[in-house]
Design a protein around this motif. Structure first.
Motif, PDB file in Angstrom:
ATOM      1  N   ARG A 261       9.832   5.081  14.002  1.00  0.00           N
ATOM      2  CA  ARG A 261      10.377   3.858  13.395  1.00  0.00           C
ATOM      3  C   ARG A 261       9.387   3.291  12.365  1.00  0.00           C
ATOM      4  N   GLN A 262       8.101   3.287  12.723  1.00  0.00           N
ATOM      5  CA  GLN A 262       7.108   2.745  11.784  1.00  0.00           C
ATOM      6  C   GLN A 262       7.096   3.564  10.491  1.00  0.00           C
ATOM      7  N   THR A 263       7.204   4.877  10.630  1.00  0.00           N
ATOM      8  CA  THR A 263       7.216   5.739   9.434  1.00  0.00           C
ATOM      9  C   THR A 263       8.486   5.492   8.613  1.00  0.00           C
ATOM     10  N   ALA A 264       9.618   5.366   9.302  1.00  0.00           N
ATOM     11  CA  ALA A 264      10.881   5.104   8.586  1.00  0.00           C
ATOM     12  C   ALA A 264      10.792   3.760   7.859  1.00  0.00           C
ATOM     13  N   ASN A 265      10.182   2.763   8.498  1.00  0.00           N
ATOM     14  CA  ASN A 265      10.042   1.455   7.856  1.00  0.00           C
ATOM     15  C   ASN A 265       9.121   1.529   6.636  1.00  0.00           C
ATOM     16  N   ALA A 266       8.019   2.285   6.769  1.00  0.00           N
ATOM     17  CA  ALA A 266       7.103   2.422   5.624  1.00  0.00           C
ATOM     18  C   ALA A 266       7.805   3.140   4.472  1.00  0.00           C
ATOM     19  N   ALA A 267       8.602   4.159   4.796  1.00  0.00           N
ATOM     20  CA  ALA A 267       9.320   4.897   3.737  1.00  0.00           C
ATOM     21  C   ALA A 267      10.300   3.968   3.022  1.00  0.00           C
ATOM     22  N   ALA A 268      11.036   3.169   3.805  1.00  0.00           N
ATOM     23  CA  ALA A 268      12.040   2.281   3.202  1.00  0.00           C
ATOM     24  C   ALA A 268      11.362   1.182   2.372  1.00  0.00           C
ATOM     25  N   LEU A 269      10.261   0.633   2.899  1.00  0.00           N
ATOM     26  CA  LEU A 269       9.560  -0.410   2.127  1.00  0.00           C
ATOM     27  C   LEU A 269       8.992   0.163   0.832  1.00  0.00           C
ATOM     28  N   THR A 270       8.440   1.378   0.910  1.00  0.00           N
ATOM     29  CA  THR A 270       7.864   2.001  -0.287  1.00  0.00           C
ATOM     30  C   THR A 270       8.937   2.141  -1.375  1.00  0.00           C
ATOM     31  N   GLU A 271      10.109   2.593  -0.975  1.00  0.00           N
ATOM     32  CA  GLU A 271      11.196   2.755  -1.946  1.00  0.00           C
ATOM     33  C   GLU A 271      11.515   1.433  -2.649  1.00  0.00           C
ATOM     34  N   VAL A 272      11.502   0.339  -1.893  1.00  0.00           N
ATOM     35  CA  VAL A 272      11.813  -0.972  -2.472  1.00  0.00           C
ATOM     36  C   VAL A 272      10.634  -1.481  -3.302  1.00  0.00           C
ATOM     37  N   LEU A 273       9.438  -1.346  -2.740  1.00  0.00           N
ATOM     38  CA  LEU A 273       8.251  -1.930  -3.386  1.00  0.00           C
ATOM     39  C   LEU A 273       7.965  -1.274  -4.732  1.00  0.00           C
ATOM     40  N   HIS A 274       8.176   0.041  -4.829  1.00  0.00           N
ATOM     41  CA  HIS A 274       7.749   0.690  -6.072  1.00  0.00           C
ATOM     42  C   HIS A 274       8.671   0.343  -7.240  1.00  0.00           C
ATOM     43  N   ARG A 275       9.793  -0.307  -6.943  1.00  0.00           N
ATOM     44  CA  ARG A 275      10.682  -0.757  -8.036  1.00  0.00           C
ATOM     45  C   ARG A 275      10.374  -2.174  -8.458  1.00  0.00           C
ATOM     46  N   ARG A 276       9.483  -2.861  -7.747  1.00  0.00           N
ATOM     47  CA  ARG A 276       9.194  -4.274  -8.072  1.00  0.00           C
ATOM     48  C   ARG A 276       8.086  -4.340  -9.121  1.00  0.00           C
ATOM     49  N   PRO A 277       8.296  -5.058 -10.210  1.00  0.00           N
ATOM     50  CA  PRO A 277       7.277  -5.076 -11.265  1.00  0.00           C
ATOM     51  C   PRO A 277       5.967  -5.748 -10.827  1.00  0.00           C
ATOM     52  N   GLU A 278       6.044  -6.685  -9.850  1.00  0.00           N
ATOM     53  CA  GLU A 278       4.812  -7.380  -9.450  1.00  0.00           C
ATOM     54  C   GLU A 278       3.972  -6.566  -8.464  1.00  0.00           C
ATOM     55  N   VAL A 279       4.519  -5.444  -7.958  1.00  0.00           N
ATOM     56  CA  VAL A 279       3.793  -4.626  -6.974  1.00  0.00           C
ATOM     57  C   VAL A 279       2.986  -3.549  -7.696  1.00  0.00           C
ATOM     58  N   LEU A 280       1.659  -3.572  -7.477  1.00  0.00           N
ATOM     59  CA  LEU A 280       0.762  -2.651  -8.179  1.00  0.00           C
ATOM     60  C   LEU A 280       0.043  -1.773  -7.157  1.00  0.00           C
ATOM     61  N   ASP A 281      -0.453  -0.645  -7.617  1.00  0.00           N
ATOM     62  CA  ASP A 281      -1.324   0.245  -6.808  1.00  0.00           C
ATOM     63  C   ASP A 281      -0.738   0.556  -5.427  1.00  0.00           C
ATOM     64  N   LEU A 282       0.546   0.830  -5.373  1.00  0.00           N
ATOM     65  CA  LEU A 282       1.189   1.120  -4.084  1.00  0.00           C
ATOM     66  C   LEU A 282       0.687   2.455  -3.533  1.00  0.00           C
ATOM     67  N   ARG A 283       0.278   2.463  -2.249  1.00  0.00           N
ATOM     68  CA  ARG A 283      -0.190   3.695  -1.607  1.00  0.00           C
ATOM     69  C   ARG A 283       0.485   3.888  -0.256  1.00  0.00           C
ATOM     70  N   TRP A 284       1.146   4.998  -0.085  1.00  0.00           N
ATOM     71  CA  TRP A 284       1.645   5.436   1.226  1.00  0.00           C
ATOM     72  C   TRP A 284       1.652   6.957   1.202  1.00  0.00           C
ATOM     73  N   PRO A 285       0.907   7.601   2.110  1.00  0.00           N
ATOM     74  CA  PRO A 285       0.736   9.055   1.984  1.00  0.00           C
ATOM     75  C   PRO A 285       2.035   9.848   2.081  1.00  0.00           C
ATOM     76  N   GLY A 286       3.074   9.249   2.695  1.00  0.00           N
ATOM     77  CA  GLY A 286       4.345   9.965   2.816  1.00  0.00           C
ATOM     78  C   GLY A 286       5.208   9.881   1.565  1.00  0.00           C
ATOM     79  N   TRP A 287       4.769   9.131   0.579  1.00  0.00           N
ATOM     80  CA  TRP A 287       5.572   8.886  -0.639  1.00  0.00           C
ATOM     81  C   TRP A 287       5.322  10.001  -1.648  1.00  0.00           C
ATOM     82  N   ARG A 288       6.385  10.560  -2.174  1.00  0.00           N
ATOM     83  CA  ARG A 288       6.208  11.716  -3.069  1.00  0.00           C
ATOM     84  C   ARG A 288       5.407  11.375  -4.326  1.00  0.00           C
TER      85      ARG A 288
END
Ligand SMILES: Cc1ncc(COP(=O)(O)O)c(C=O)c1O
Length: 380
Positions: A261-288
């Motif tokens: 569940r934690q991994t699924a939540n991190a994946a879903a948040l990453t997808e949302v966060l990387h589209r936000r212009p105010e979010v910088l330097d996003l890091r999650w090792p599972g993100w392509r």
């Protein structure tokens, strides 16, 4: 990222790691016996005056520690020794293996208190070599070293070291490699399979998972290393209590489902966060798109629940955290609740204000994503 059960060997009777965890909370089956292991608090035991059975005493070892060690060792792929905190596990590895004149190579991005122990060792004559760029500096720095200590992913910046390559270089130079696996847990990464000699884990985090246990463990394959860790613990009195071992064993039963569940939540948040212009330097090792994803996907079994990113300044970050109902500002990670750490307040890290490490919890993914989007909108 590889799903864990395709990657990890099935070490016990064809069971995968998740099933081993689930079954580990039960004592051996007996007619009308309990489904949950009983807790024995005894620290002294009857001595056999005919000297047939070994004398037993709680600081030397106890049933709850042994039962926990059995499952943690199976999941890590070696023999586990439990300690009364993650730092106790770290310090046992460092102190029991190093003496004056030895050289220690340590990632400069290792956990702050691990580096503080390294500083203490330096004051006692250990040659400590901190590396700011492990991939570039390790080949030279490892020459003549006795021990290399690394974390991957690193805490809190989520960088990945190529552990297979680090093990190869360490062994070629005659050094041992110890990997702090607290951020991943044995269901997220198995450093011994990647060539490490010792794996260190703070079980207060992902393994314990409920923010109610302080405990750690070290797993090794070599019997001499295991004996050294056990005798250090015996002498220094750093065994965890029976209750903490029992609680941790209980937690191992739900580790796979929590981590999923934690991994699924991190994946879903990453997808949302990387589209936000105010979010910088996003890091999650599972993100392509993560700069270290290629290495992570070769060595990690799951991306895990931890990610980091930067908002434009501390005030912006604090507005976000205050506007969120589900993201709890707190130290530690790996628990049921999503937690956030304002990293720029850490005294030892020179990071830009607004950097945050989020430890995704076990909330339903939709709730968490909606809450984070609402809070980002409110903070903008
Ligand atoms: C990577 C890492 N190693 C070791 C430790 C120390 O563990 P403990 O707090 O259980 O002593 C921590 C704690 O945050 C950690 O994050």
């Amino acid at each position: 990222m590889c799903p864990i059960d395709e990657h990890s060997p099935a070490p016990q009777g064809g069971l995968t790691a998740g099933s081993i965890g689930v079954r580990s909370v039960m004592p051996p089956r007996e007619a009308a016996g309990p489904l949950v292991a009983p807790l024995s608090l005894a620290t002294a035991h009857h001595q056999d005056l005919d000297d047939v059975a070994p004398t037993r005493y709680g600081r030397w070892g106890h049933d709850s520690a042994a039962a926990l060690e059995e499952v943690l060792g199976t999941l890590d792929g070696g023999t586990a020794v439990v300690f009364n905190s993650g730092m106790s596990a770290v310090s046992t590895v460092l102190m029991s293996l190093l003496g004056a004149g030895d050289a220690l190579v340590v990632g400069a991005d290792a956990y702050y208190e691990t580096r503080q122990i390294a500083d203490q060792l330096a004051a006692r004559g250990v040659d400590v070599r901190p590396l700011t760029d492990v991939a570039r500096q390790l080949p030279e720095a490892v020459t003549g070293a006795r021990l290399v200590v690394l974390e991957s992913p690193t805490n809190p910046l989520m960088r990945i070291h190529d552990l297979r390559e680090c093990a190869r270089l360490s062994h070629a130079a005659g050094a041992l490699l110890a990997v702090d696996n607290s951020m991943s847990s044995p269901l997220g990464q198995r450093p011994l399979d990647l060539g490490a000699d010792l794996v260190i884990t703070s079980d207060a985090k992902v393994v314990g998972g409920h923010n109610d246990i302080i405990l750690g463990h070290v797993t090794a394959r070599g019997p001499e290393l295991v004996e050294r860790l056990r005798s250090w613990r015996h002498l220094h009195g750093t065994i965890p209590s029976a209750f903490d071992c029992w609680l941790t064993r209980r937690s191992v039963g739900s580790l796979e489902i929590r981590l999923a569940r934690q991994t699924a939540n991190a994946a879903a948040l990453t997808e949302v966060l990387h589209r936000r212009p105010e979010v910088l330097d996003l890091r999650w090792p599972g993100w392509r798109l993560d700069p270290d994803h290629a290495v992570a996907s070769r060595q990690m079994l799951r991306g895990g629940g931890l990610l980091s990113f930067r908002l434009p300044g501390r005030d912006h970050l604090h507005r976000f955290l205050k506007a969120s109902s589900l993201v709890v500002p707190a130290t530690s990670y790996g628990g049921l609740q999503t937690m956030a750490n304002d990293i720029a307040t850490w005294p030892h890290l020179a990071v830009p204000p607004g950097l945050v490490r989020i430890s995704c919890g076990c909330e339903p993914t939709r709730d968490l994503v909606d809450d984070v989007v609402r809070a980002l909108d409110a903070a903008a």
